[in-house]
Design an enzyme around this catalytic site. Structure first.
Site, mmCIF file in Angstrom:
data_model
loop_
_atom_site.group_PDB
_atom_site.id
_atom_site.type_symbol
_atom_site.label_atom_id
_atom_site.label_comp_id
_atom_site.label_asym_id
_atom_site.label_seq_id
_atom_site.Cartn_x
_atom_site.Cartn_y
_atom_site.Cartn_z
ATOM 1 N N LYS A 156 28.614 87.663 65.708
ATOM 2 C CA LYS A 156 29.920 88.201 65.329
ATOM 3 C C LYS A 156 29.895 89.201 64.192
ATOM 4 C CE LYS A 156 32.738 84.265 66.703
ATOM 5 N NZ LYS A 156 33.586 83.180 66.172
ATOM 6 N N ARG B 280 7.653 74.279 53.413
ATOM 7 C CA ARG B 280 8.230 74.585 52.101
ATOM 8 C C ARG B 280 7.379 74.034 50.957
ATOM 9 N NH1 ARG B 280 14.775 74.284 53.302
ATOM 10 N NH2 ARG B 280 14.964 76.545 53.364
ATOM 11 N N GLY C 204 18.373 82.607 60.131
ATOM 12 C CA GLY C 204 17.939 81.443 60.896
ATOM 13 C C GLY C 204 17.565 81.773 62.326
ATOM 14 N N GLY D 292 20.667 81.913 53.387
ATOM 15 C CA GLY D 292 21.815 82.481 52.678
ATOM 16 C C GLY D 292 21.428 83.456 51.575
#
Ligand code: ADP
Ligand code: MG
Length: 396
Positions: free
Chosen positions: A197, A40, A354, A377
């Protein structure tokens, strides 16, 4: 979020002699006080170098961990400062307060690193007062933290309304890649949505059926779709209560002209463990005491054909339980095909998430994709078609 680019970049700004406040994401992993992965930090070097080259002074601000508006000494950015200096190859001065004096005294090639933004409760509240305090330190605001852009915080949203603002290099690269993939894609456009899911990816599926020419549904969530069509999925991971939702998505896809690709054959096993005895069966032939852990070879063949006819691919979620062999096969094979098509210049491929990034790394093809988003996200919200406050603020 789709359409033409409206945010400015560093190239649009006059940086000479200016103090430039840059929001970065240097929330790096730390073990025993040591930074274990500097990726990063490496990714902000282009922005820092370009600002300095254009004659601007760089003031970095970032968050670290979740201190929840309080000073938590272990989460001070002071611990990260040496790694930032190392990677940038520049003198980095950490400042925990007295920002005004530090900025007044800084040298041209010096980089200031402000204390963890989230020590101040105003940060996560998008507080105007805190944003004003930050803004008073600089002439120009640069946001280079796409991964924090889905949150309306003082350092990502409020501040952009107080100073002339633009996207940093990393932010611009990420937005450009995503815009190419979903905003104005070359068609046919294929999306792969896999993972565990349906319930965690409802908005994603809802947005993609309206945009894609093909939607490949894999992983555990495919089981919910198979069950919704009346198939017995045995002991597979399956959200039976979402059968209506799954049928709605299939209907919506039909109306939108999006072909849904579900498994044509599946790999079943009786144990969720590496090397478990397994067999390939038709999707409606899962034994009552077994579970579906991967897509089968016929499915991979069909997915490969769909990829071969496509111009753009967006991918989130593995096709099977890729962490345990041999249930990584469909994911690896499909990823390999996408990588080869990308290498040959026939496909634009963008992936994020991820587990998806882990799966593509494991398959050894991450470098072959056109773009791999590590934004987590923010990437998912973007794929869901949501407006990201940090990006919207740059466009205003
Ligand atoms: P991402 O993090 O990329 O968004 P997800 O978290 O949604 O992806 O999904 C990844 C998880 O889905 C993995 O842990 C994987 O084992 C699981 N998974 C995929 N297929 C199956 C399956 N058939 N049965 C159970 N788990 C599965
Ligand atoms: Mg995950």
């Amino acid at each position: 979020m789709t359409g033409t680019q409206t945010w400015k970049t560093l190239d649009d700004m006059d940086l000479a002699g200016k103090r430039v406040l840059v929001r970065v994401d240097i929330n790096v992993p730390v073990e025993d006080g040591k930074v274990t992965d500097t990726t990063r930090i490496e990714r902000i070097t282009a922005t820092v170098d370009d600002i300095q080259e254009a004659g601007g002074k760089v003031i970095l601000m970032a968050h670290f961990g979740r201190p929840k508006g309080q000073v938590v000494p272990e989460m001070s950015l002071e611990h990260i400062a040496p790694a930032v200096a190392d990677v940038l190859g520049l003198p980095v001065t950490f400042v925990d307060s007295d920002y005004v004096d530090a900025v007044a005294e800084m040298d041209d090639d010096e980089v200031l690193l402000l204390e963890n933004l989230r020590f101040n409760p105003g940060e996560e509240k998008n507080d105007e007062g805190f944003a004003k305090r930050l803004a008073s330190l600089a002439d120009i605001y640069v946001n280079d933290a796409f991964s924090a852009a889905h949150r309306a915080h003082a350092s990502t949203e409020a501040i952009a309304r107080l100073l002339p603002s633009c996207a940093g290099r990393l932010m611009a690269e990420e937005l450009g890649a995503l815009e190419k993939a979903l905003g104005t894609p070359e068609r046919p456009l294929v999306a792969v949505v896999g993972g565990a899911k349906v319930s965690t990816k409802l908005d994603l599926l809802g947005n993609l059926v309206g945009k894609c020419d093909y939607l490949v549904i894999g992983g555990g969530m495919a089981n919910t779709f198979l069950a919704a069509q009346g198939m017995d999925v045995g002991k597979s991971l399956c959200e039976h209560d979402l059968a209506d939702t799954a049928r709605d998505i299939l209907e919506k896809a039909k109306a939108a002209g999006c072909e849904i690709v579900l498994p044509r054959d599946v790999v079943v096993a009786r144990e969720f463990k590496a090397g478990a005895a397994n067999e390939v069966v038709a999707p409606d032939a899962c034994p009552a005491d077994a579970m579906i852990l991967d897509a089968g070879p016929d499915t991979v063949t069909y997915i490969s054909e769909v990829f071969a006819g496509a111009k753009t691919l967006v991918w989130n979620g593995p096709l099977g339980a890729f962490e345990i062999e041999p249930f990584d096969r469909a994911t690896n094979a499909a990823a390999g095909v996408a990588a080869a098509l990308t290498d040959a210049g026939n496909l634009i491929s963008v992936a994020g998430g991820g587990d998806t990034v882990a799966a593509l790394n494991q398959a050894g093809v991450a470098d072959n994709f056109s773009y791999i988003s590590t934004a987590g996200g923010a990437f998912l919200e973007w794929m869901e078609g949501k407006e990201l406050p940090g990006v919207a603020a740059l466009s205003a």
